[in-house]
Structure formats: C-alpha cells, structure tokens
Design a protein around this motif. Sequence first.
Motif, PDB file in Angstrom:
ATOM      1  N   UNK A 338       0.817  -1.218   0.000  1.00  0.00           N
ATOM      2  CA  UNK A 338       0.000   0.000   0.000  1.00  0.00           C
ATOM      3  C   UNK A 338       0.853   1.272   0.000  1.00  0.00           C
ATOM      4  N   UNK A 339       2.142   1.149   0.390  1.00  0.00           N
ATOM      5  CA  UNK A 339       3.013   2.332   0.464  1.00  0.00           C
ATOM      6  C   UNK A 339       4.421   1.943   0.015  1.00  0.00           C
ATOM      7  N   UNK A 340       4.621   1.714  -1.293  1.00  0.00           N
ATOM      8  CA  UNK A 340       5.889   1.157  -1.788  1.00  0.00           C
ATOM      9  C   UNK A 340       7.000   2.179  -2.015  1.00  0.00           C
ATOM     10  N   UNK A 341       6.727   3.448  -1.756  1.00  0.00           N
ATOM     11  CA  UNK A 341       7.664   4.513  -2.104  1.00  0.00           C
ATOM     12  C   UNK A 341       8.937   4.486  -1.254  1.00  0.00           C
ATOM     13  N   UNK A 342      10.105   4.753  -1.874  1.00  0.00           N
ATOM     14  CA  UNK A 342      11.334   4.938  -1.099  1.00  0.00           C
ATOM     15  C   UNK A 342      11.455   6.402  -0.673  1.00  0.00           C
ATOM     16  N   UNK A 343      10.399   6.906  -0.046  1.00  0.00           N
ATOM     17  CA  UNK A 343      10.329   8.317   0.335  1.00  0.00           C
ATOM     18  C   UNK A 343      10.531   8.441   1.833  1.00  0.00           C
ATOM     19  N   UNK A 344      11.412   9.344   2.220  1.00  0.00           N
ATOM     20  CA  UNK A 344      11.757   9.537   3.626  1.00  0.00           C
ATOM     21  C   UNK A 344      11.020  10.737   4.210  1.00  0.00           C
ATOM     22  N   UNK A 345      10.871  10.781   5.533  1.00  0.00           N
ATOM     23  CA  UNK A 345      10.366  12.000   6.175  1.00  0.00           C
ATOM     24  C   UNK A 345      11.405  13.114   6.063  1.00  0.00           C
ATOM     25  N   UNK A 346      10.922  14.335   6.070  1.00  0.00           N
ATOM     26  CA  UNK A 346      11.804  15.498   6.068  1.00  0.00           C
ATOM     27  C   UNK A 346      11.183  16.571   6.948  1.00  0.00           C
ATOM     28  N   UNK A 347      11.997  17.273   7.726  1.00  0.00           N
ATOM     29  CA  UNK A 347      11.502  18.389   8.517  1.00  0.00           C
ATOM     30  C   UNK A 347      12.182  19.674   8.068  1.00  0.00           C
ATOM     31  N   UNK A 348      11.421  20.765   8.116  1.00  0.00           N
ATOM     32  CA  UNK A 348      11.907  22.071   7.697  1.00  0.00           C
ATOM     33  C   UNK A 348      11.520  23.087   8.755  1.00  0.00           C
ATOM     34  N   UNK A 349      12.469  23.900   9.169  1.00  0.00           N
ATOM     35  CA  UNK A 349      12.198  24.992  10.094  1.00  0.00           C
ATOM     36  C   UNK A 349      11.940  26.254   9.288  1.00  0.00           C
ATOM     37  N   UNK A 350      10.812  26.919   9.580  1.00  0.00           N
ATOM     38  CA  UNK A 350      10.473  28.132   8.841  1.00  0.00           C
ATOM     39  C   UNK A 350       9.597  29.040   9.687  1.00  0.00           C
ATOM     40  N   UNK A 351       9.494  30.278   9.254  1.00  0.00           N
ATOM     41  CA  UNK A 351       8.665  31.241   9.977  1.00  0.00           C
ATOM     42  C   UNK A 351       7.196  30.968   9.714  1.00  0.00           C
ATOM     43  N   UNK A 352       6.355  31.513  10.588  1.00  0.00           N
ATOM     44  CA  UNK A 352       4.918  31.359  10.406  1.00  0.00           C
ATOM     45  C   UNK A 352       4.442  31.960   9.107  1.00  0.00           C
ATOM     46  N   UNK A 353       5.042  33.079   8.690  1.00  0.00           N
ATOM     47  CA  UNK A 353       4.646  33.713   7.428  1.00  0.00           C
ATOM     48  C   UNK A 353       4.950  32.796   6.245  1.00  0.00           C
TER      49      UNK A 353
END
Length: 460
Positions: A338-353
């Motif tokens: 159901x989820x075969x992708x080799x896709x990883x999580x990623x986090x990004x720090x950014x301003x509220x705007x």
Amino acid sequence: MEEIIHIYHTNDLHSHLEHWPRIHKLVTERRRWHVEEGDEVFVFDIGDHMDRWHPLSDATRGKANCRLLNEAGYDAGTIGNNEGITLPFEDLDSMYQEKEFEMLVANLYKQDGSRPAWAKPYQVYISKKGTRIGVIGVTVHFGRFYEQLGWKLTDPMEEVKNCVEEIKGESDIIILLSHLGIHDDERIASLFPEIDIILGGHTHHILHQGKEVGSSLLAGAGRFGYFAGHVTVKLDVDTKQILEKTAVLYEMMEEGLSDREKEKAAAFYKEGKELMSEQVTILPVELAADPMQHNELASLLVQALKEWCNADCAFMNAGMILKGLKQGEVTRFDLLEICPHPINPCTITMSGAELKEILLQTRDETWPHMQIKGFGFRGTVMGVMEYAGIEFRQKGNVPQVFINGELIAAKKQYLLAIPDMFTFGRFFPEIQRAEEKQYWLPEFLRHLLEWKLTNRKITI
C-alpha cells in the motif's frame, strides 16, 4: 587483423523483475554465441538494479538482486542512488558479500576515508588477444544523504579524472559505468577524450544507436528493463586502434513473455511476499484509502509523520497510500503493497509567514488530479492533502491558519514535517529553497505507518 569486443549493459531496472528472465536469457545466450565465435564479451550493470518497492528486494535488502546478477554472469556493475541511499549502512555494506562480479564505485568511501571491501574504483581486464580494457564506475553525487547513512561520497568528476590518469597508460580502451545522468555523461565526454565509451544511467535516457560526443560513444538503455544495450567495438589487434564503435538497444518487450518467463517473475514476487509475511498488527476495523477523498489511513500516516519527527505540524498527499488495509492481520508485505515509495520523512524549520504561504498553496484545487512521475513516487496521482496539527478557518474573506489550535504567528519558528518528495522539483519553491532541512534516513513512510499501527491502538 581485427578483434571484436561485445559489451552488453543494463541500467535502472528498479527491481522490475518481471522483465528479468528475458534479460537473463539475452545476456547468457549472447555470451555463449560470442565465445563460440572467439570474440570477447562483457556484461555490465549501471546501477539502480534494486528498488525496494519489490518485496524480494525489500525483504533481502538487495541480496536477491546480487544473486540475479551472479546467475546472469555479469562482469561488473556500479551502484545507483536506490542501492546507495535507500538502505541502512549495514545493509548496503553486506549486500554484495556473495558477488561474483566487480563492483566499481570510484567515489564511495567509508567516513574514515577507506573504501568498502566490496568496491573498487576501476578494473583493468585483458582480452584473449591482449587488449587492455579499463573500466571505471561512479555514482550520482547525493553526498548529503550518504553522509547521514554513514558513508562519504566524493565528487565523481574528480574521481573520474584521477582514475583516467591512473589507468590510461595501462589501458587500450577506457569504459565508464556512469550512474550520473545524461548531462554529466556529455560533460565527461567533453572533458575526458581518453574515455572511449560511457555506459549511462540515472536519467533513464534512451539512446537507440548511442550518441557520439567528441571521441566518446555514449549509451543508455532507459529504465525498468524495457531495453538492454549492446556496444560493439572493432579494433586493430596489433596497433590497438579502435576502428569502429556502434551501439544498439534490444527491446525486451517486443514480444510477450512466455509462460515460463511469467512463472519465473511470479516466483520472484512470491518469494519476497513469503519473506515479508511477518505480522505487524491486527486491525479491529478496515482502514479505507482513496487518493481523492480524505480517509482514515492517510490521516493515520500524516499523524505518524508529525509524531515521528516531533514536528509542530505535517502535511502529505493522500496519493501516498495506494489502497486500504482489510480488517484482521496486517503484515510487512501489506504495508509495502500500500506504500511502496522509497520516500523519507523530512523536517523544515520556517517562519509562520513562510509556513502559512505554503499551506495555502496546498489547498489549490489542481493538486489532487496532478499526475506525478519520479521523485521516488510509486503512485499515479497526487490526491488530496492530509494535515496533522493544521486547521484552516475563514474570517470574512481572509483565510486563517491555526497550528495546534493557535493562530499562526508570522514571526514564530515552526517545524514542518513532509515527505521528502516535496523538497525536489517545483512542487513548492519555498520548500525547495529552504536551508534548514533535515532528512530522516533510512526510514520510509511505510516504516512510520508500521510504527504507528504497532504502537497506537486503532479505534477508528
């Protein structure tokens, strides 16, 4: 007197093992024919032979792919990004333990600067008539990802330069196995006229009769095993001067697979499915999935994305989930399916705007129907966006965004979790340009879903 050298090459199979029986037959039969004629023959793979969407590749962490290359009598190969950055360090380091061919990766090192025991930068072969054939291998420079996994990747151009300098005096022909892409291959051909043949991959380019750039012949055989390539070199035995270089592609699917070939392909899949039959959880209810509708399973995965990364909020497209899970036992194979992708999580720090601007873009009505190719995506359409920790409200004509129940603050810093796919291409220019990104390797989204299902009681 002339010598003929035959070179067969494959690239970017991506574990489409349904096409492998025919490739195996081609390269083994052709080797036998050429040997009987007294000609020299080599068979090379140019990387991304493995892709963890296939259960056999995922279950064996690529060792089954190594086995198939052994059985087909390959002489050498290089790695692609699917071997290099979709496996934990230990799995890549052990993948080729039982190889019967050379792995040539000039720009791959361990972090202490030593080379892995299973790889070398080049190999010089000597034909029966005394011709020296130098073969170099390089892979695409995704250094940041390799570093996170415990490897060190160097500039492939520099390594090619070093290897050419080392072997040009002891080689009559130089061949490059390049998992860099067509544009870098063309650049290398211009920079290094000593290289006679560049066998390429990564960008899935199809060169039916090859392509001449300067004194080099470039070749590429597309993707998924639809083609196999054949380069023929004629040279003068005494002077070692190349008289002729030609390239051709054989279309593997020109005729339908025979029943025996279908059986072999089905056996690969069955073997992998059985190896991945370990139970993950038992669902008290069915979890449906539909890319065009908000659904329980996609919601569960985006919540897992937020929690795993300890982020303030998260979003992802529902098209990541290809189908639902039935009530009852759930296995690792089910999650791969159901989820075969080799896709990883990623986090990004950014301003509220910045975050508000991106989140408003995700509500564009064109997103759900957008068809996607590449970026590790194994589905068909983007689907609707699913959110965690994010709420949209309307105040008059002004859209408002709330993060965990609080109105987003323009100058406050937020941590956003997303599939890494959104950091590539032109999905969200602000995300692509963001400097404070963290990629979570080697976990894929399906591993987060497994974690969520295993550690959270499902009461939907």
